[in-house]
Design an enzyme around this catalytic site. Structure first.
Site, PDB file in Angstrom:
ATOM      1  N   GLY D 148      19.306  13.943  23.334  1.00 53.21           N
ATOM      2  CA  GLY D 148      19.817  13.591  22.121  1.00 53.21           C
ATOM      3  C   GLY D 148      18.957  13.610  20.877  1.00 53.21           C
ATOM      4  N   CYS D 149      19.248  14.012  19.853  1.00 54.95           N
ATOM      5  CA  CYS D 149      18.214  13.776  18.743  1.00 54.95           C
ATOM      6  C   CYS D 149      17.720  12.534  18.453  1.00 54.95           C
ATOM      7  CB  CYS D 149      19.062  14.494  17.387  1.00 54.95           C
ATOM      8  SG  CYS D 149      20.744  13.702  16.946  1.00 54.95           S
ATOM      9  N   TYR D 150      18.344  11.341  18.051  1.00 53.53           N
ATOM     10  CA  TYR D 150      18.111  10.159  18.108  1.00 53.53           C
ATOM     11  C   TYR D 150      16.915   9.673  19.126  1.00 53.53           C
ATOM     12  CZ  TYR D 150      21.323   9.254  14.227  1.00 53.53           C
ATOM     13  OH  TYR D 150      22.124   9.284  12.986  1.00 53.53           O
ATOM     14  N   SER D 153      13.640  11.418  18.695  1.00 59.28           N
ATOM     15  CA  SER D 153      12.947  11.183  17.554  1.00 59.28           C
ATOM     16  C   SER D 153      12.296   9.643  17.812  1.00 59.28           C
ATOM     17  CB  SER D 153      13.548  11.043  16.366  1.00 59.28           C
ATOM     18  OG  SER D 153      14.343   9.836  16.272  1.00 59.28           O
TER      19      SER D 153
END
Lengths: 345, 345, 345, 345
Positions: D148-150, D153
Site C-alpha cells: 500500500g502507499c501508506y 512511505s
C-alpha cells in the site's frame, strides 16, 4: 415575520440559500426540504453550520409548506419545479425558482432546450429575476424565474450598452469561465478533484442551454433578434465566474462614455460595482458576495469594446440574487441580509 | 555528441529545458548558468532532480561557453539576450533564444513594445521558431526566436485556416488563459498563492506584448495586415494554457472541412493533435508534454468557427518547442527527447 | 461608541481585522495604518471591500491614534509592537497585539527565540489572549498578547485534558498543518503558487517559535514543565489549520469521558465545537469562522488519545480571536461581530 | 520480449501502470483490460495518451491473457484478485497484484480487516513487494503483493532504524497525508473538488486498513510485536504522500548516525534519497517519480527522532513500485523505465 422555506436545501445552491436566510434579519427560515437527506439535521450535512442551523431536513410536501410558510425558494433541478410550483401558487405561496422552468418568455425556446412545459399559464405570469433590470416587475411577482449564473454575468454588463445602442447586436462573443460548484453537489467525473485540478477546458461550445436564455433577454431589450456566441469553460476553483465579452462599437465611443453609461444605468444599485480603471474583474474580489464587478476596455484598432464581469456563481449567480429578489418582492431593502463585509481573500 | 548549454537555467523555462535536455539521447547537457544561483548545485535549487542533475550552476561567460558547447539555449528576460547573443554567434555557437528579442521581423514593432534593439542585423537573420510552420528555415538557422506561449497556442490553430482562406482576417477574437508558471519564478503579489487561489481574472486586456507578435505572424501568412483582439487571463493552476478563438467564416464551411484542413496542414507532425469530435482541448491532457491539442466547433447561427487549443506553457509554449527547434536544426527527429508517455493525470 | 484602529491593516491578519471590525455592531473602525500603502484607499488594496471599506490607510502615529481611538489592534511583525505599545498604553489606549511580543510570561523564553525585549515591565502586565481559557484576566487587561495560530489550535484541545490529568505530560506529539496565508502577504518563494501547488511538506521540524509558546502555556496549566514535540507543515490551500495531537492516557479512559471533559470545560463557549462522533475536524468547516472544531479518537492498543482540531488560521488563529478578546475586554458578548452563518463550502 | 498486461487499466493506478509500461524499453505492453471501458480505445479514456497508447481495452479473460502475456499487473479493488490470480498462476503467468489480497503473511489479519481469503495456499507463496527491502525474495516470486502507499512511505524510513535497534518499537506515531488520487477514480463526495478544495482533515483515525499492514511488516523486521499509531489525512492535491514519523530513541543517537544508518541501508538503491540536511521531504519533489525522499530530524529535549518521507502515491506508492518489482523479477535493472528526469515543478 415572513416565513420562508428552501426546497432542495442540501444541494450547493440550496445550502447557500440556507446560509443567507438563516442570517437574514427580515425573514424567518421555517422549513428545509431534501429528498436525499430527509430526516437528517441540516448541519450534519453541512457541518460548517453546526450550532447555527440545526434544523431537520424534511420530505417535501406542498400542503405542509403552504401552511407553514409565505414564500418558497426552489433549488431543484429543472422539470421538478414546474410540477410543484402550481400547487404552491394556488395556495397563495410566492415562489422564487432557481431552475430554468420559469425563466423563458417563449415557451418554444424552453421546450426546444429542455422538455415539454407542463404549466404554460404560470410561465406567462413568471418574472425573470434579473434584480437590477426587472425590479418593478419583480416587486409584484408571484413567481420569479431566477436567472442562470452565466446569463447574470453576461446580461448585467451588456444590457446598458444594448439599450444605449452603443454596440452592434451582431457577433457579440461571450467567453465565460465558471468554478466547479456550478456543476452541483452530485459526484461525477467532471467534478472529481483529480480531473479538475490543473485542468482548464471549454465545454458545450456554442451549445449550452444558457445561450438561448441570454439571447431571449437581449432580444427583448434590443427589441430585435439577438444571438450571442457563448462558450463556457471550467476553472479549477470552487466558486466564481468570470465572463469576457467582445462587442463591436456602432460608432466611436470612449471607454469613459461606456463607463458612464453603465454607471448611470446601475445608479443606486449597490451590487453592481465598476472596477478601478485599468483593472479587470477578478472572481476573488466577489467570492462569497452578491456583487457583480464589471470592467471596461477598448481595442481601438478593432473598434471593439471588451467587458469583463465577475460574480460568485452561487451568490449573485444563484442564491444571493434569489434573496435579493425576495427582498424586492417583500418591499425590503434589496441588500438586506446580503451586505456582510467581504473577506479580503 | 552535440554539446548544449542552458543560460538562465534556474528560472522555470530554464529548469524545464534542463529537464528535457538532461534526458535527451541526442545531445550532451554540458553547462548551466544562473546569475542568482551561480556556484550552487542545480539539484539544490530544484530538488526533484537530485541524483539526476547534480551539475553546478555557473556564472555566464560567453567565452567559456563558446569553448565548451555548440548550441546555447537562452532563457533570460528580454533585453539581456540581444546583448549576449552576438558574441556567441560570432564564435560560431548556434542559439535558441526564448525571449522576445529575436521574434520580430519588424524591428519597429519590437521597439514599440519592448525597447531599442541593439543588434538589428542579427534580428534580420533570426528565424521565428514556430516549429511546425517554419521548419525549413529553422533547419539552417543560427538564431531562433522561440515563440511566446500565447502566440504558439494561437498561431497553430489559426494559420492553416488563414492560409486556406477559410476565415475572415478581421475581428478575430483570441481569449487565452494561462497557468501561473507563465509569470516566472520571481515572487510577486501576482504569483502569491493566496492571491491566485480561487481567483480568475483577465489582465493586460487588448494590451499584451504577445498581441503584436501574433499580429505580425498572421499578417505574414495572410499577406495582408491582420490584427486580432487578444485578452489573456490567469488561471489558478501551475501549468497549462488554453486559447479559445472566434473567427468568421468567409463562406459556408463545415466543421469537417475545417478539421480536414488542419489535419492536412499538420500531417506527419506528431505534436499537433486534433481532439475527438465534440470535445474541447483540455490543459490536463497536455500537461508536461509538447503537444498542442486543437478542437473545432461551429456556431452556425453566427457563421463563426470556434477553435480551442491547449498546450503546456512551459513545454510547447517554451522549453519543449525550443528543443524541438534544436532537433530540427541538428537534423534529428523532431520528437527526440520529447515523446515520453504523458501522465494520465 | 468605542473607537478602534488597526495598525498594519494591509497584511492578511490586518485585513481580516478590518473585515470583522467594519461589520462589528459594537465598535467604530476609526483608523487604519499601513506603512506600505499609506495614502491609498483600503479598498484599492483589497478590492473585495470596495464600497464597504473605502477609508484611507494612514501613516502610523501613536499621538494621532491616541487622540482618535480607545483601543488598537496591532498586526505588525514582532519587534515593532514592543516599541510602539508603551506609548499607546501610557496615553490610555488599550492594545490587542497579534505579534509574539506580549505572549510570553518568561522573558527569557521570548529573548531566546526572538530578540531582547525592550519593555519587560509591560510584558508582565500583558495577558495571554486565549479567549476561552483566560477570560477573566482578559476582561481587565490593558495589553493582550494574542496567541499564535498553532498554539491556539493546540492548546484548546489539550488544556482540558491536562487540567483533568487525563494525559501524561511527557511525549505529547503535535503534528500541525497550515494553509499558506499564515506566511503573510509578502511575496516569497515559499508562497509562490507554483511552489505551493501539489506540495505538502514539513518545515522547521521541532524548531518552530510557536513551540516554546505552547510549552509555556501547558507548563503553567500543568503546574510542571511540559515540552511537546511540535512539527508544522504547509498545505496547498489559503486558509485553515488542522492539528493532530497524540497523548498517552494516564489510565484507562473512554473517548466518551474525554468528550465530556472537553465539553464541560467549554460549556457556554460557542466557539469551541465538538465534532460528531466518528468524524474528524475539517478545515473546510471552519473556513471564515471563529470556530475551533475538535474531535476525539482512541488508539486503544497504544493507550493513546488522538485529538484533531481545525481553525481558520486568520480568524480564530489571529483576527477573530483578537476581536473576541476585545469583546471580552469591553464587556460585550464575546460572539459580537463574529457569528455570521458560515459558508457551506 | 516479455509481454505484460494491465488488468483494471482505467483506474488511476492502472492508468499509471499503462503510462510506465508503454514507455518501458524492456517489456511489451500487450493487453489492457477494463470492465467499465471494455471496447474503448484507452486514449479515449485518458486523452493525454492519444497517439501513444491507442490500444483497445478488453474484457478480462484469464485464458486469453494466459496465452498472450507472461506477466500480469492487477490493479483491481481487493477481493477480485484472489479470485482471478489462482487461474493465472496455474497457467504459468506471474502476477504483481496492487490490491491488499496478497500482502499479508498472517491470513487472520487479512480476514479481520478485509474478508475471508479464498486462496490461502497462494497467499503463503506471495512476496511482499517492498522493493528495496525484500529484493531477493521478489526476484524469484510468482506473486507479488504490492505494498500500500501508506505502508511504503512509512516502512522505508522506519525499517533501517528498527533493524539497527536505534528506536523503541513502542509508541511510534505515524502521521500521514495523501493526495486525492489515492481515493481512486470513482466519483464520490470525498473526491468532489468542492469538498476537497481548502479542506484538510484526518480520516479513519487509528482505524485504517494500512495500519495492520504496517504493523505486520515492522513486527517481522523487529522480530517482536510492533503496533504503530497511524492517522491518515487528505490533502487538497492530486498526487503525493507525506508521512511524518515520531519515534523514541533507545539511547543518545545523533541525527548524523541516523542518516548514516539509512544511507547505508539503501546503498546502491537509487530510489531512496536523503534530503539535504535541515530540509524536509516535499511531495512536489517526487511528483511523477518513483523516488522516496527521506529527512531526519531530532527533538533532543524529548529524545525523539522525527522522520519525514515523501512519495508519489501513484508511483512509488503503487504503479512505479509494481514495475520496479517486475524489473527485479525479470532480472532487469530495477530502474528500467522509471528514471525519467523529474519535472522541476
Amino acid at each position: 415575520m415572513i416565513r420562508v422555506a428552501v426546497v432542495g436545501a442540501t444541494g450547493y445552491a440550496g445550502a447557500e440559500l440556507v446560509r443567507i436566510l438563516a442570517g437574514h434579519p427580515g425573514v424567518k427560515l421555517a422549513a428545509l426540504t431534501s429528498r436525499r437527506h430527509s430526516g437528517k439535521i441540516f448541519s450534519n450535512v453541512y457541518p460548517s453550520m453546526a450550532g447555527l442551523v440545526d434544523m431537520p431536513c424534511e420530505e417535501f410536501s406542498a400542503e405542509s409548506l403552504a401552511e407553514s410558510v409565505d414564500l418558497v425558494f426552489m433549488a431543484l433541478p429543472h422539470k421538478l419545479p414546474m410540477e410543484i410550483v402550481p400547487v404552491l401558487i394556488k395556495k397563495g405561496v410566492r415562489v422564487v425558482d432557481l431552475s430554468a422552468d420559469f425563466r423563458f418568455s417563449d415557451i418554444a425556446q424552453y421546450e426546444k432546450h429542455y422538455q415539454p412545459h407542463t404549466c404554460p399559464e404560470l410561465l406567462k405570469k413568471a418574472v425573470y429575476g434579473l434584480s437590477e433590470v426587472y425590479t418593478e416587475k419583480i416587486r409584484s411577482a408571484d413567481i420569479i424565474g431566477n436567472p442562470g449564473c452565466y446569463p447574470t454575468s453576461t446580461l448585467l454588463p451588456l444590457i446598458p450598452l444594448i439599450k444605449a445602442e452603443f454596440i452592434e447586436t451582431k457577433r457579440i462573443i461571450v467567453d465565460s469561465k465558471s468554478g466547479v460548484s456550478g456543476a452541483g453537489r452530485s459526484p461525477s467525473l467532471t467534478t472529481h478533484h483529480c480531473e479538475v485540478n490543473e485542468s482548464f477546458k471549454a465545454y458545450k461550445v456554442a451549445n449550452h442551454r444558457h445561450n438561448p436564455e441570454i439571447d431571449e433577454v437581449l432580444s427583448r431589450e434590443a427589441d430585435k433578434p439577438v444571438h450571442v456566441t457563448f462558450v463556457p469553460h471550467l476553472v479549477p476553483m470552487t466558486r466564481g465566474m468570470e465572463t469576457t465579452i467582445y462587442a463591436s462599437l456602432k460608432k466611436q465611443t470612449s471607454t469613459e462614455q461606456i463607463r458612464s453609461c453603465i454607471r448611470e444605468f446601475y445608479k443606486g444599485r449597490p451590487f453592481v460595482r465598476l472596477r478601478v480603471e485599468g483593472t479587470a474583474a477578478d472572481t476573488l474580489h466577489v467570492k462569497g458576495t452578491n456583487f457583480c464587478d464589471i470592467s471596461i476596455h477598448a481595442d481601438e484598432a478593432a473598434k471593439l469594446v471588451v467587458l469583463t464581469s465577475a460574480i460568485d456563481n452561487l451568490v449573485k449567480g444563484a442564491a444571493g440574487q434569489a434573496v435579493q429578489n425576495m427582498n424586492i418582492m417583500l418591499g425590503l431593502d434589496e441588500t438586506l441580509g446580503l451586505m456582510a463585509v467581504p473577506f479580503p481573500l
